[in-house]
Design a protein around this motif. Structure first.
Motif, PDB file in Angstrom:
ATOM      1  N   ASP A  31       0.533  -1.514  -0.171  1.00 22.71           N
ATOM      2  CA  ASP A  31       0.394  -0.474   0.004  1.00 22.71           C
ATOM      3  C   ASP A  31       0.968   1.007  -0.509  1.00 22.71           C
ATOM      4  N   GLY A  32       1.673   1.013  -0.664  1.00 22.80           N
ATOM      5  CA  GLY A  32       2.495   2.270  -1.028  1.00 22.80           C
ATOM      6  C   GLY A  32       3.699   2.592   0.424  1.00 22.80           C
ATOM      7  N   GLY A 315       7.911  13.734   6.436  1.00 19.66           N
ATOM      8  CA  GLY A 315       8.280  12.603   6.670  1.00 19.66           C
ATOM      9  C   GLY A 315       8.356  11.665   5.541  1.00 19.66           C
ATOM     10  N   THR A 316       9.896  11.455   4.995  1.00 23.02           N
ATOM     11  CA  THR A 316       9.992  10.750   4.143  1.00 23.02           C
ATOM     12  C   THR A 316      11.620  10.845   4.044  1.00 23.02           C
ATOM     13  N   LEU A 323       7.287   3.955   6.519  1.00 25.02           N
ATOM     14  CA  LEU A 323       6.957   5.522   5.914  1.00 25.02           C
ATOM     15  C   LEU A 323       7.218   5.273   4.305  1.00 25.02           C
ATOM     16  N   PRO A 324       7.090   6.563   4.273  1.00 20.02           N
ATOM     17  CA  PRO A 324       6.188   6.130   1.991  1.00 20.02           C
ATOM     18  C   PRO A 324       7.705   5.767   1.893  1.00 20.02           C
ATOM     19  N   ALA A 325       7.780   4.022   0.633  1.00 18.74           N
ATOM     20  CA  ALA A 325       8.877   3.656  -0.281  1.00 18.74           C
ATOM     21  C   ALA A 325       8.760   4.591  -1.128  1.00 18.74           C
ATOM     22  N   ASP A 326       8.992   5.846  -1.197  1.00 16.96           N
ATOM     23  CA  ASP A 326      10.251   6.358  -2.134  1.00 16.96           C
ATOM     24  C   ASP A 326      11.567   6.281  -2.264  1.00 16.96           C
ATOM     25  N   LEU A 327      11.656   5.416  -3.504  1.00 20.52           N
ATOM     26  CA  LEU A 327      13.442   4.828  -3.316  1.00 20.52           C
ATOM     27  C   LEU A 327      13.905   4.279  -4.336  1.00 20.52           C
TER      28      LEU A 327
END
Length: 380
Positions: A31-32, A315-316, A323-327
């Protein structure tokens, strides 16, 4: 959103300055969000064999000048945000939407501009990048009531872009913002536009903003004596950018490392400006700082990810559960003598951006801007 397993990692470069590397072989995204770091999950709807690559947070460009969407009138360029995504940038922070043609100079107009741009980027991610915009540009005529208006409208950042005539009023504006949890930035150094004045170290010492924007110059830094004063006599965040003086950037980073104060540092590009659109600007600045100092690459990555996110409460910027999967998946580039991404940065080279995810969605599968990876990850 379906689940995604990234396995066979070389390591995780966390974005956390205090714990910059974890020897973890897999993460699970659902879910992100990062659901498991060091996952025991063996199956998922999507499985990616990382092939030994390093997993990092997506880069957080701490200093950009967006307008609306992916257009910048300063360089008459379209699609620049998506182009930065291909340089590993998943989030940006606006240091002011100052390049709007006919930009208003009165308090009501400046507040309206900040609200408009902030809400526009809240509803639209150009190229998939999270643009944290709507930064209030401060003016001599503003009062505490204007700062309250901005706070009530959801504005989270403000900036002194040009030297204000009344430094006492500037100090008050910063303090009124701080009381309302609005982060303050201030242009540091020589003027970047005709008709504007330099901002001096004495002004910083009096006004006390949270962040000294482009501390190594945007493009011209403070004189050496002023740099010394802000390093030694304040606790404000010092930002290093690709569009500034790199000799100063290297010196400042080394000094702050010796002082054990890297937590006061962050990295940005200060683009698009007269310097241009620099799609791999964050990679370039990281490679300069890692290659020309003894600060290890994994800590440089933290300055370009978790540190920026922490200073702006985004928050990233950190590879951590919940945490958001900003990778990004990074490697040494083809042709490099380095064995991996951090080795490439330490050698003064771009890391190869192989894959970029925002909220767990694969948006870049082989960067069109960064060099290709030695051993690309495989979507199974």
């Amino acid at each position: 959103m379906s689940g995604m397993l990234i396995r066979n990692l070389g390591c995780i470069v966390t974005g956390n300055l205090d714990n910059p590397v974890r020897n973890v072989e897999s993460v699970y995204v659902e879910d992100g969000l990062l659901a498991e770091v060091g996952s025991t999950t063996t199956t998922a709807d999507t499985v990616i064999d990382a092939n030994g690559l390093a997993l990092t947070p997506g880069f957080v460009d701490g200093h950009t000048h967006p307008l609306l969407g992916g257009f910048t009138p300063r360089q008459n360029a379209l699609g620049w945000c998506e182009s930065y995504l291909h340089g590993g940038v998943t989030s940006m922070v606006s240091a002011g939407e100052c390049h709007v043609p006919g930009r208003p100079t009165d308090p009501e107009g400046l507040k309206a501009l900040a609200v408009l741009t902030g809400r526009s980027y809240d509803a639209h991610r150009p190229g998939g990048v999270k643009v944290n915009a709507g930064t209030l540009l401060l003016d001599d005529d503003m009062t505490e009531a204007d700062i309250e208006d901005a706070s009530q409208a959801g504005i989270e950042r403000m900036k002194i872009l040009f030297a204000l005539n009344d430094v006492d009023r500037a100090r008050d504006l910063v303090q009124w913002g701080r009381e309302r949890d609005i982060t303050s930035m201030m242009h540091c150094g020589g003027s970047s536009l005709p008709g504007t004045d330099n901002i001096t170290a004495a002004m910083f010492e009096h006004i006390r903003p949270d962040i000294a924007a482009h501390f190594n110059g945007g493009p011209t830094p403070l004189p050496d004596e002023g740099i010394d004063r802000l390093i030694e006599g304040t606790d404000m965040v010092l930002e290093l950018i690709v569009g500034g003086n790199q000799s100063v950037a290297v010196d400042v980073l080394e000094r702050m490392s010796e002082r054990d104060e890297l937590s006061r540092m962050q990295i940005g590009t200060d683009t698009p400006t007269g310097t241009g659109v620099i799609s791999c600007g964050m990679l370039l600045e990281m490679s300069i700082l890692a290659g020309m100092t003894d600060v290890p690459a994994e800590k440089i990555v933290a300055l370009a990810t978790g540190q920026v996110a922490d200073h702006h409460d985004l928050g990233t910027g950190v590879v951590a559960e919940g945490l958001p999967a900003d990778l990004c998946l990074l490697d040494a580039p083809m042709g490099s003598q380095a064995d991996d991404a951090m080795g490439a940065l330490d050698h003064g080279e771009y890391a190869a951006v192989d894959k970029v995810f925002v909220d767990g969605e694969l948006l870049v599968d082989g960067s069109r801007n960064a060099p290709p990876a030695k051993r690309p990850a495989i979507v199974e």
